[in-house]
Write a protein that holds these residues in place. Structure first.
Motif, PDB file in Angstrom:
ATOM      1  N   ASP A  25      -4.683   3.427 -26.717  1.00 29.34           N
ATOM      2  CA  ASP A  25      -5.403   2.136 -26.923  1.00 29.34           C
ATOM      3  C   ASP A  25      -4.795   1.384 -27.595  1.00 29.34           C
ATOM      4  OD1 ASP A  25      -7.992   1.168 -28.257  1.00 29.34           O
ATOM      5  OD2 ASP A  25      -5.872   0.137 -29.837  1.00 29.34           O
ATOM      6  N   GLY A  26      -4.784   0.004 -26.604  1.00 30.99           N
ATOM      7  CA  GLY A  26      -4.220  -1.257 -26.599  1.00 30.99           C
ATOM      8  C   GLY A  26      -4.109  -1.968 -25.914  1.00 30.99           C
ATOM      9  N   HIS A  27      -3.486  -2.949 -25.219  1.00 31.55           N
ATOM     10  CA  HIS A  27      -2.390  -3.510 -24.433  1.00 31.55           C
ATOM     11  C   HIS A  27      -1.006  -3.491 -24.723  1.00 31.55           C
ATOM     12  CE1 HIS A  27      -6.874  -4.629 -23.074  1.00 31.55           C
ATOM     13  NE2 HIS A  27      -6.873  -4.995 -24.419  1.00 31.55           N
ATOM     14  N   HIS A  28      -0.564  -3.688 -23.179  1.00 31.14           N
ATOM     15  CA  HIS A  28       1.264  -3.141 -23.913  1.00 31.14           C
ATOM     16  C   HIS A  28       1.488  -3.785 -22.555  1.00 31.14           C
ATOM     17  CE1 HIS A  28      -0.978   0.109 -25.525  1.00 31.14           C
ATOM     18  NE2 HIS A  28      -1.849   0.515 -24.087  1.00 31.14           N
ATOM     19  N   TYR A  29       2.884  -4.262 -23.379  1.00 30.75           N
ATOM     20  CA  TYR A  29       3.971  -5.166 -22.764  1.00 30.75           C
ATOM     21  C   TYR A  29       4.963  -4.629 -22.444  1.00 30.75           C
ATOM     22  CZ  TYR A  29       6.361  -9.710 -20.925  1.00 30.75           C
ATOM     23  OH  TYR A  29       6.724  -9.971 -19.656  1.00 30.75           O
ATOM     24  N   LEU A  68      12.212  -2.241 -25.605  1.00 33.73           N
ATOM     25  CA  LEU A  68      11.162  -3.066 -26.734  1.00 33.73           C
ATOM     26  C   LEU A  68       9.836  -3.040 -25.635  1.00 33.73           C
ATOM     27  CD1 LEU A  68      10.229  -3.726 -29.398  1.00 33.73           C
ATOM     28  CD2 LEU A  68      10.463  -6.257 -28.047  1.00 33.73           C
ATOM     29  N   GLU A  69       8.411  -1.721 -25.781  1.00 37.41           N
ATOM     30  CA  GLU A  69       7.113  -2.128 -25.562  1.00 37.41           C
ATOM     31  C   GLU A  69       6.440  -2.361 -26.795  1.00 37.41           C
ATOM     32  OE1 GLU A  69       3.790   1.029 -24.018  1.00 37.41           O
ATOM     33  OE2 GLU A  69       5.438   1.966 -24.496  1.00 37.41           O
ATOM     34  N   PHE A  70       5.408  -3.022 -26.670  1.00 37.71           N
ATOM     35  CA  PHE A  70       4.993  -3.674 -27.420  1.00 37.71           C
ATOM     36  C   PHE A  70       3.345  -3.904 -26.893  1.00 37.71           C
ATOM     37  CE2 PHE A  70       2.234  -7.557 -28.388  1.00 37.71           C
ATOM     38  CZ  PHE A  70       3.199  -8.613 -29.448  1.00 37.71           C
ATOM     39  N   SER A  71       2.997  -3.694 -28.259  1.00 38.04           N
ATOM     40  CA  SER A  71       1.404  -3.293 -27.714  1.00 38.04           C
ATOM     41  C   SER A  71       0.570  -3.862 -28.582  1.00 38.04           C
ATOM     42  CB  SER A  71       1.321  -1.469 -28.144  1.00 38.04           C
ATOM     43  OG  SER A  71       2.121  -0.918 -26.734  1.00 38.04           O
ATOM     44  N   ILE A  72      -0.608  -4.512 -28.451  1.00 40.13           N
ATOM     45  CA  ILE A  72      -1.119  -5.213 -29.950  1.00 40.13           C
ATOM     46  C   ILE A  72      -2.431  -4.259 -29.328  1.00 40.13           C
ATOM     47  CG2 ILE A  72      -0.804  -7.265 -28.943  1.00 40.13           C
ATOM     48  CD1 ILE A  72      -3.027  -8.051 -27.202  1.00 40.13           C
ATOM     49  N   HIS A  73      -3.271  -4.309 -30.586  1.00 38.78           N
ATOM     50  CA  HIS A  73      -4.471  -3.209 -31.317  1.00 38.78           C
ATOM     51  C   HIS A  73      -5.544  -4.596 -32.155  1.00 38.78           C
ATOM     52  CE1 HIS A  73      -2.052   0.495 -30.355  1.00 38.78           C
ATOM     53  NE2 HIS A  73      -1.568  -0.763 -30.587  1.00 38.78           N
ATOM     54  N   TYR A 166      -9.884   2.561 -33.671  1.00 38.78           N
ATOM     55  CA  TYR A 166      -8.655   3.326 -33.770  1.00 38.78           C
ATOM     56  C   TYR A 166      -7.799   2.800 -34.775  1.00 38.78           C
ATOM     57  CZ  TYR A 166      -3.739   3.819 -31.893  1.00 38.78           C
ATOM     58  OH  TYR A 166      -2.638   4.314 -31.905  1.00 38.78           O
ATOM     59  N   SER A 167      -8.258   0.766 -35.035  1.00 35.57           N
ATOM     60  CA  SER A 167      -6.775   0.619 -35.972  1.00 35.57           C
ATOM     61  C   SER A 167      -7.607   0.537 -36.571  1.00 35.57           C
ATOM     62  CB  SER A 167      -7.705  -0.973 -35.793  1.00 35.57           C
ATOM     63  OG  SER A 167      -6.663  -1.527 -34.453  1.00 35.57           O
TER      64      SER A 167
END
Length: 285
Positions: A25-29, A68-73, A166-167
């Motif tokens: 889940d989420g969008h990742h950078y 660093l891997e960044f994910s937003i939910h 998911y959150s």
């Protein structure tokens, strides 16, 4: 007490209905498998989330690849009337213009007041959807694609709903913004007011090898030292707040305005938090 029991029942019910997704889940950078995985649970119409985003966004290119891997939910709170629709529009952009997603999130946060409870209290749901469509048109996404996305059977709607589920099923999340590092919720005082410098200092302890900034101009001493919004009435947006609290929070972002990293399109929408066009005025433009 009763409210807490009802909330717990809701979380259990929603979590039990969550299907295992094909992808995480989420969008990742950032690179998958980086030393540190940072997850952020966001309500796109939350004032504290807007400030936190302006600070965390500066970390994206502060560290070299592999650190660093960044994910937003998505975590749209129920007392923000248009929060779930904001999650849907994020999913639309992620599908139609993925290379501009992070730029769009800057844009959405910079203009979140247009979608507050107060700004849209006299608008119908259809009018709010048209307002979101105008936002997306700045990123060359046709109106019809946006409006179709608000139908329950659309891929964007389903993705927003599954992200919300998911959150909710993640333990320890009681409001927005919520942060986790390597799967563990960060429990720190006033974390929603941390500056980019504070975040960098906190994250550095988790790296096996001390990170050297990827770009010299983004070194820690040059990260934005923006003063967080002053609001002594709350620590962060909690799921247990009521609608009255929500309406007052929407008018209390505070100064100074968040620092936006990405290039923002010009036009009807503006970076300045004051003044801004009203939602109705924008609809008629």
């Amino acid at each position: 007490m009763r409210r807490g029991v009802l909330l717990l029942c809701l979380v259990v019910l929603v979590a039990s209905q969550l299907h295992i997704p094909r992808n995480v889940d989420g969008h990742h950078y950032g690179l998958h498998g980086s030393q540190v995985q940072m997850d952020v649970f966001i309500d796109w119409l939350c004032d504290d989330c807007a400030y936190s985003w302006s600070q965390i966004r500066q970390l994206f290119d502060h560290y070299p690849p592999g650190y660093l891997e960044f994910s937003i939910h998505h975590l749209p709170l129920p007392f923000h009337r248009n929060a779930f629709d904001a999650s849907v529009i994020v999913e639309v952009v992620a599908r139609e213009s993925p290379e501009r997603l992070w730029e769009f999130l800057d844009f959405l946060f910079a203009n979140q007041r247009l979608f507050s409870n107060k700004a849209t209290e006299s608008m119908t749901e259809s009018q709010v959807h048209l307002l979101f469509a105008k936002l997306a048109q700045k990123f060359d996404i046709p109106e019809n694609i946006v409006l179709e996305a608000f139908q329950e059977k659309s891929a964007a709607f389903k993705a927003a709903r599954n992200g919300y589920k998911y959150s909710l099923q993640r333990g320890g999340i009681g409001g927005t913004p919520t942060f986790s590092i390597n799967g563990v919720i960060v429990d720190a005082q006033n974390i929603q007011k941390w500056t980019a410098v504070q975040w960098a200092a906190y994250l550095d302890q988790f790296f096996a090898v001390e990170a050297q900034p990827a770009v010299a101009s983004n070194s820690q001493q040059n990260l934005e030292k923006t003063v967080p919004p002053q609001d002594n009435s709350k620590s962060n947006d909690s799921i247990n707040h009521n609608n009255n609290n929500s309406n007052s929070n929407n008018n209390n972002i505070g100064a100074p305005e968040p620092a936006i990293v990405a290039q923002i399109p010009t036009g009807d929408f503006h970076l300045s938090l004051k003044p801004k066009p009203s939602a109705v005025a924008l609809m008629n433009s």
